[in-house]
Scaffold this active site. Structure first.
Site, short mmCIF file in Angstrom:
data_model
loop_
_atom_site.label_atom_id
_atom_site.label_comp_id
_atom_site.label_asym_id
_atom_site.label_seq_id
_atom_site.Cartn_x
_atom_site.Cartn_y
_atom_site.Cartn_z
N ASP A 78 12.98 -11.40 -0.66
CA ASP A 78 12.61 -11.81 0.87
C ASP A 78 13.81 -10.62 1.31
OD1 ASP A 78 12.29 -12.14 2.77
OD2 ASP A 78 10.80 -13.46 2.56
N PHE A 126 0.57 -1.32 0.17
CA PHE A 126 0.09 -0.11 -0.18
C PHE A 126 1.02 1.50 -0.78
CE2 PHE A 126 -2.03 2.87 3.45
CZ PHE A 126 -1.79 3.74 3.01
N THR A 156 -2.55 5.29 8.76
CA THR A 156 -2.94 5.34 7.59
C THR A 156 -3.36 4.67 6.98
OG1 THR A 156 -0.24 6.82 7.95
CG2 THR A 156 -1.04 6.70 5.39
N GLY A 180 2.15 -7.30 -0.79
CA GLY A 180 1.31 -7.12 -1.70
C GLY A 180 1.46 -6.80 -2.90
N TYR A 195 5.00 -7.60 15.96
CA TYR A 195 5.21 -6.55 14.85
C TYR A 195 5.65 -5.57 16.25
CZ TYR A 195 3.54 -2.66 12.08
OH TYR A 195 3.04 -1.56 11.22
N TYR A 243 23.14 1.16 14.59
CA TYR A 243 24.16 0.71 13.38
C TYR A 243 25.21 2.51 13.08
CZ TYR A 243 23.88 -3.49 10.91
OH TYR A 243 23.84 -5.06 10.53
P1 NAD Z 1 1.45 -3.02 3.39
O1 NAD Z 1 0.99 -5.00 3.35
O2 NAD Z 1 0.68 -2.91 2.68
O3 NAD Z 1 2.65 -3.48 2.89
C1 NAD Z 1 3.77 -4.60 2.87
C2 NAD Z 1 4.94 -5.10 1.86
O4 NAD Z 1 5.63 -5.01 1.97
C3 NAD Z 1 4.30 -5.88 1.26
O5 NAD Z 1 4.05 -5.08 0.15
C4 NAD Z 1 4.64 -7.54 1.36
O6 NAD Z 1 4.83 -7.96 0.39
C5 NAD Z 1 5.91 -6.52 1.44
N1 NAD Z 1 7.09 -7.28 2.88
C6 NAD Z 1 6.29 -7.83 3.77
N2 NAD Z 1 7.22 -9.01 4.02
C7 NAD Z 1 8.40 -8.97 3.18
C8 NAD Z 1 10.16 -9.71 3.28
N3 NAD Z 1 10.14 -10.42 3.88
N4 NAD Z 1 10.85 -8.98 1.55
C9 NAD Z 1 9.77 -8.29 1.11
N5 NAD Z 1 8.85 -7.80 0.70
C10 NAD Z 1 8.16 -8.40 2.25
O7 NAD Z 1 1.43 -2.45 4.41
P2 NAD Z 1 1.53 -0.79 4.42
O8 NAD Z 1 0.72 -0.16 5.06
O9 NAD Z 1 1.74 -0.44 2.93
O10 NAD Z 1 3.20 -1.19 5.14
C11 NAD Z 1 4.47 -0.68 4.66
C12 NAD Z 1 5.26 -0.12 5.94
O11 NAD Z 1 4.90 0.94 7.02
C13 NAD Z 1 5.24 -1.86 6.99
O12 NAD Z 1 6.32 -1.79 7.28
C14 NAD Z 1 4.19 -0.81 8.10
O13 NAD Z 1 4.96 -1.57 8.99
C15 NAD Z 1 5.06 0.36 7.98
N6 NAD Z 1 3.48 1.54 8.60
C16 NAD Z 1 2.54 1.23 8.40
C17 NAD Z 1 1.72 1.90 9.00
C18 NAD Z 1 0.17 1.84 8.18
O14 NAD Z 1 -0.96 2.51 8.67
N7 NAD Z 1 -0.17 1.61 6.88
C19 NAD Z 1 1.29 2.10 10.17
C20 NAD Z 1 2.58 2.13 10.53
C21 NAD Z 1 4.02 1.44 9.92
#
Ligand code: NAD
Ligand code: UDP
Length: 319
Positions: A56, A11, A173, A36, A143, A157
């Site tokens: 990955d 997303f 979000t 994704g 998480y 780091y």
């Molecule tokens: P999402 O699940 O839509 O996107 C996560 C993406 O990471 C996906 O495309 C998934 O396939 C990929 N992914 C997961 N594990 C993986 C791995 N081991 N190797 C490679 N790719 C991998 O979620 P999002 O809402 O787009 O969140 C993206 C980031 O933002 C995340 O790190 C999440 O923790 C952080 N975040 C999002 C929110 C929110 O409200 N949307 C809030 C806080 C933090």
């Protein structure tokens, strides 16, 4: 610049990739497609500056890049609890791999951290200097604690190896390109409302969240990456706080749905309140969110209406 976006088919990652391409950068989008989808980036595929890497992040990778946005990690409780051990590996080994890469090629690296590092907060609203109230052995800890370790790794780091780091703490979000089955509250309620199905409130709906529209997050994220002499952590969110019941009522009103509200059990460790204090982001980034909940919900509802009516892969072009 050559920019790596991990989780780039997700997303947030897909919006980030698109904006970075529009700004003239080369984008390497890395994803394992756990949550994704290629649908999210289909419209970017024929751009010559866009490259897709199926990988990955728990495995090392050798690349030459200038900046890394490290966003790979499932974000919805449903998905991060599906395989909690994998979630921890993604946060710990994935972050070590990205920091190792950044160290080797001297790239700037940003960690997508989260309001979840504050757990079920006892301080309200949450400021960056609050250390949080996290259950280390609960169902959300893969998480929450995973992201806390990721922040620790970033800082170590930085102190030990002088890696150029950035940490943003993202608050809830939402927006177009959330998956239909994402499981988070905004997409769940909208999809349920559009199908005239029951709207599932977990608990009595008095718990609060502060909802940020995707465009505001992307603007702050890129500003943070471009700012020198400030590593964070910095809260990025919309301080407008709503109860989950208010959100359900707003979605019903905006969709004109016939859905009824039903109550389901509250998942364990579900935070009771959450609101960002964004004074630091205002001061350091000159940023504040612009999109109201109503305006953001209208755009997201339009997206899901289209997805539900066509289920076509061209949906993302309309956003
Ligand atoms: P999402 O699940 O839509 O996107 C996560 C993406 O990471 C996906 O495309 C998934 O396939 C990929 N992914 C997961 N594990 C993986 C791995 N081991 N190797 C490679 N790719 C991998 O979620 P999002 O809402 O787009 O969140 C993206 C980031 O933002 C995340 O790190 C999440 O923790 C952080 N975040 C999002 C929110 C929110 O409200 N949307 C809030 C806080 C933090
Ligand atoms: N929630 C809900 N119904 C749903 C999905 C979520 O009532 O169908 C609640 C959930 O219990 C939490 C809030 O909405 O209190 C936000 O949940 P989400 O999964 O979106 O994100 P969180 O902030 O909990 O990680």
């Amino acid at each position: 610049m050559r920019v790596l976006v991990t989780g780039g088919a997700g997303f947030i990652g897909s919006h980030l990739s698109e904006t970075l391409l529009n700004q003239g950068h080369d984008v390497l989008c890395l994803d394992n497609f756990f949550t994704g989808s290629k649908d999210n980036i289909w419209h970017l595929m024929d751009n010559k500056r866009f490259e897709l890497i199926r990988h990955d992040v728990t495995q090392p990778i050798l690349l030459e890049v200038d900046q890394i946005y490290h966003f790979a990690c499932p974000a919805s409780p449903v998905h991060y609890q599906y395989n909690p051990v994998k979630t921890i590996k993604t946060n710990v080994m994935g972050t070590i791999n990205m920091l190792g890469l950044a160290k080797r090629v001297r790239a700037r690296v940003m960690q997508a951290s989260t309001s979840e590092v504050y757990g079920d907060p006892k301080v309200h609203p949450q400021k960056e200097d609050y250390w949080g109230h996290v259950n280390p052995i609960g169902v959300r800890s893969c998480y929450d604690e995973g992201k806390r370790v990721a922040e620790t790794l970033m800082m170590d780091y930085h102190r030990q190896n002088k890696v150029d780091i950035k940490i943003i703490r993202i608050f809830n979000t939402y927006g177009p390109r959330m998956a239909l089955n994402d499981g988070r509250v905004v997409s769940n309620f909208i999809v349920q409302a559009l199908k005239n199905e029951d709207i599932t409130i977990y608990g009595d709906g008095s718990q609060t969240r502060s909802f940020q529209y995707i465009d505001d997050l992307i603007e702050a994220t890129i500003r943070m990456m471009e700012t020198d002499n400030f590593i964070g952590p910095v809260n990025i969110g919309n301080p407008n706080e709503f109860t989950i019941l208010e959100l359900a009522q707003k979605v019903i009103e905006l969709t004109g749905s016939r859905s009824k509200i039903v109550h389901k059990p509250l998942p364990s460790d579900d935070p009771t309140q959450r609101q960002p204090d964004i004074s630091l982001a205002r001061k350091k980034l000159g940023w504040e969110p612009k999109v109201s909940l109503e305006a953001g919900l209208k755009r997201t509802i339009a997206y899901f209406e289209h997805v539900l009516s066509s289920k076509g892969s061209d949906v993302v072009k309309l956003v």
